[in-house]
Design an enzyme around this catalytic site. Sequence first.
Site, PDB file in Angstrom:
ATOM      1  N   ILE A  89       0.857  -1.191   0.000  1.00  0.00           N
ATOM      2  CA  ILE A  89       0.000   0.000   0.000  1.00  0.00           C
ATOM      3  C   ILE A  89       0.890   1.235   0.000  1.00  0.00           C
ATOM      4  O   ILE A  89       1.806   1.358   0.820  1.00  0.00           O
ATOM      5  CB  ILE A  89      -0.929  -0.020   1.229  1.00  0.00           C
ATOM      6  CG1 ILE A  89      -1.875  -1.218   1.116  1.00  0.00           C
ATOM      7  CG2 ILE A  89      -1.722   1.268   1.340  1.00  0.00           C
ATOM      8  CD1 ILE A  89      -2.507  -1.613   2.420  1.00  0.00           C
ATOM      9  N   THR A 105      -4.011  -1.424 -11.459  1.00  0.00           N
ATOM     10  CA  THR A 105      -4.965  -2.398 -11.973  1.00  0.00           C
ATOM     11  C   THR A 105      -5.203  -3.406 -10.863  1.00  0.00           C
ATOM     12  O   THR A 105      -4.268  -3.815 -10.168  1.00  0.00           O
ATOM     13  CB  THR A 105      -4.459  -3.147 -13.225  1.00  0.00           C
ATOM     14  OG1 THR A 105      -3.392  -4.006 -12.846  1.00  0.00           O
ATOM     15  CG2 THR A 105      -3.995  -2.202 -14.296  1.00  0.00           C
ATOM     16  N   HIS A 106      -6.454  -3.775 -10.694  1.00  0.00           N
ATOM     17  CA  HIS A 106      -6.813  -4.720  -9.640  1.00  0.00           C
ATOM     18  C   HIS A 106      -7.541  -5.908 -10.277  1.00  0.00           C
ATOM     19  O   HIS A 106      -8.452  -5.695 -11.086  1.00  0.00           O
ATOM     20  CB  HIS A 106      -7.708  -4.032  -8.602  1.00  0.00           C
ATOM     21  CG  HIS A 106      -8.116  -4.963  -7.504  1.00  0.00           C
ATOM     22  ND1 HIS A 106      -7.230  -5.381  -6.538  1.00  0.00           N
ATOM     23  CD2 HIS A 106      -9.283  -5.599  -7.253  1.00  0.00           C
ATOM     24  CE1 HIS A 106      -7.837  -6.221  -5.727  1.00  0.00           C
ATOM     25  NE2 HIS A 106      -9.090  -6.372  -6.137  1.00  0.00           N
ATOM     26  N   GLY A 140      -6.803   4.729   0.309  1.00  0.00           N
ATOM     27  CA  GLY A 140      -7.404   3.475   0.742  1.00  0.00           C
ATOM     28  C   GLY A 140      -6.835   2.287  -0.013  1.00  0.00           C
ATOM     29  O   GLY A 140      -5.950   2.427  -0.863  1.00  0.00           O
TER      30      GLY A 140
HETATM   31  C1  GRF Z   1      -1.912  -8.489 -11.557  1.00  0.00           C
HETATM   32  O1  GRF Z   1      -3.049  -9.326 -11.578  1.00  0.00           O
HETATM   33  C2  GRF Z   1      -2.207  -7.253 -10.780  1.00  0.00           C
HETATM   34  O2  GRF Z   1      -3.489  -6.770 -10.944  1.00  0.00           O
HETATM   35  C3  GRF Z   1      -2.004  -7.759  -9.384  1.00  0.00           C
HETATM   36  O3  GRF Z   1      -0.831  -8.508  -9.476  1.00  0.00           O
HETATM   37  C4  GRF Z   1      -0.766  -9.107 -10.763  1.00  0.00           C
HETATM   38  C5  GRF Z   1       0.589  -8.816 -11.336  1.00  0.00           C
HETATM   39  O4  GRF Z   1       1.044  -9.859 -12.103  1.00  0.00           O
HETATM   40  N1  GRF Z   1      -1.996  -6.679  -8.426  1.00  0.00           N
HETATM   41  P1  GRF Z   1       2.486  -9.863 -12.777  1.00  0.00           P
HETATM   42  O5  GRF Z   1       3.523  -9.919 -11.673  1.00  0.00           O
HETATM   43  O6  GRF Z   1       2.621  -8.618 -13.591  1.00  0.00           O
HETATM   44  O7  GRF Z   1       2.507 -11.092 -13.645  1.00  0.00           O
END
Ligand code: GRF
Length: 202
Positions: A89, A105-106, A140
Amino acid sequence: MRLLLLASGTGSLVQAVIEGLADTGIEIVAVGSDLADAPVLQKARAADIEVFSAHPRDYADRAAWDQAFTETVAGYSPDWVVSAGFMRILGTAFVSRFGGRIINTHPALLPSFPGAHGVRDALAYGAKVTGTTIHLVDEGVDTGPIIAQFPIAIEPDEDEAALHERIKIIERRELVRFLRFLEHSTIEVSGRHVSGYTPSAS
Ligand code: GRF
């Protein structure tokens, strides 16, 4: 446009961004991590991109780490910071310095399943649809204004690894598309509402 990427793991998202922006005027000024041995840093070095790392345990407290991390990133003068698989975080100093210019990206459809285990949590809940969210980062955990979302149906008996990989295919494609959009355009933010970006149908 100067882009700084943050990541903690294998870095497939970072790799996709490096490759997907290669023919643009976007400059990836550095890749930073909390982990000095994160494989993503090797990928960045191989692409001749500067790297740095700083782990909170090497600082007096979290605030000191936050301050140092903020200063390091500020030294690269990024226009945008992208958390592309950064599993920590970001602190108050960081968010106040770069607020509105940090993208994450989540791997779930926020506000469902925030946190470090978005894929696992969606499966455990019995959700039938999940996906990925591109959003701005606030203080957050995965709570910032949403830029775009991409749903995906969960297959019967699908496990976490398989589902996460399918989500990551979309994350890579859509993050690259959004960053390419940002090179020539911008988004407007009003409270929680982000306008100006319409993902193209794939
Ligand atoms: C992705 O799914 C991202 O959203 C999440 O961690 C993953 C990263 O994967 N927070 P990588 O290490 O880039 O393959």
